[in-house]
Write an enzyme that holds these catalytic residues in place. Structure first.
Site, PDB file in Angstrom:
ATOM      1  N   VAL A 116       0.830  -1.202   0.000  1.00  0.00           N
ATOM      2  CA  VAL A 116       0.000   0.000   0.000  1.00  0.00           C
ATOM      3  C   VAL A 116       0.865   1.253   0.000  1.00  0.00           C
ATOM      4  CG1 VAL A 116      -0.196  -0.042   2.533  1.00  0.00           C
ATOM      5  CG2 VAL A 116      -1.905   1.198   1.177  1.00  0.00           C
ATOM      6  N   ASP A 118       0.483   4.561   1.443  1.00  0.00           N
ATOM      7  CA  ASP A 118      -0.328   5.269   2.422  1.00  0.00           C
ATOM      8  C   ASP A 118       0.134   6.722   2.513  1.00  0.00           C
ATOM      9  OD1 ASP A 118      -1.635   6.232   4.717  1.00  0.00           O
ATOM     10  OD2 ASP A 118      -1.664   4.279   5.661  1.00  0.00           O
ATOM     11  N   THR A 122       7.466   5.527   3.355  1.00  0.00           N
ATOM     12  CA  THR A 122       8.295   4.328   3.196  1.00  0.00           C
ATOM     13  C   THR A 122       8.797   4.195   1.764  1.00  0.00           C
ATOM     14  OG1 THR A 122       7.074   3.192   4.960  1.00  0.00           O
ATOM     15  CG2 THR A 122       8.344   1.822   3.453  1.00  0.00           C
ATOM     16  N   TYR A 189      -5.516  -6.894   4.996  1.00  0.00           N
ATOM     17  CA  TYR A 189      -4.966  -7.862   4.043  1.00  0.00           C
ATOM     18  C   TYR A 189      -5.098  -9.278   4.587  1.00  0.00           C
ATOM     19  CZ  TYR A 189      -3.194  -3.977   1.323  1.00  0.00           C
ATOM     20  OH  TYR A 189      -3.116  -2.843   0.561  1.00  0.00           O
TER      21      TYR A 189
END
Length: 209
Positions: A116, A118, A122, A189
């Site tokens: 993902v 978001d 990251t 998930y």
């Protein structure tokens, strides 16, 4: 009935998203030389998409894992995490294993995978650090003119303001790939499910199968 604030995703859905994305990559003749999965959510999609990126007569694409942690457990509840302020590197590339496939990352097509997008923090860290690795190798080997292509693939891009950016040339080309853009909800998930049967039923009810 599933909680409206939670977005359940099945393994079946993830499989199909990876298959669709692989077809798009192959159609552009941009099969990667290496796949880098960000653990833990990027590893399963990385393995699935590799199956659909197979090319007759060529070796399997090597997969490497890097560990980057942004979410911090509050210690209050096993299901409660909060977004951390900085990225913590817990695992990095195994260059010894990479040498079995090629001499360096220079001039290669590198596909970075996470589940993902978001806050984008990251992904920004991963791309920035990998760019630094390539630039360092270029200086050491005096191969400054070779172009290395970094791409990002995520299963889901949350429709929300981001806290970090990716390179403009990546965003303006086909090198940022989000299989789906989804609302800013809590994405559940299947690898986080305690009861996979119940989880799959929730995903089916929400149309994410």
């Amino acid at each position: 009935m599933p909680d409206d604030n939670k977005y359940y995703i099945s393994y079946n859905n993830i499989h199909k998203l990876c298959q669709k994305t692989a077809k798009e990559i192959m159609a552009r003749n941009e099969r990667p030389d290496i796949i880098i999965g960000i653990s833990g959510g990027g590893l399963i999609p990385a393995r699935i998409i590799r199956s659909f990126l197979k090319k007759k007569g060529e070796k399997n694409i090597p997969i490497q894992a890097i560990g980057l942690s942004l979410y911090e457990n509050l210690g209050l509840d096993s299901q409660v995490d909060t977004i951390g302020k900085s990225v913590v590197r817990t695992q990095w590339l195994d260059f010894g294993a990479l040498e079995e496939h090629f001499d360096s990352l220079i001039g290669k097509r590198i596909l970075i995978i996470d589940e993902v997008d978001d806050t984008r923090t990251t992904l920004h860290y991963a791309v920035s650090e990998l760019q630094k690795e390539v630039e360092d190798q270029q200086r050491k080997l005096n191969r400054l003119n070779e172009i290395t292509n970094l791409s990002v693939f995520v299963l889901h891009n949350k429709d929300k303001p981001k806290k970090a950016n990716l390179p403009e040339e990546m965003m303006n080309s086909h090198h940022y790939i989000a299989a789906e853009t989804v609302p800013d909800k809590w994405l559940i998930y299947p690898w986080d499910a305690e009861d996979i049967e119940e989880h799959t039923q929730m995903a089916i009810q929400q149309g994410h199968n």
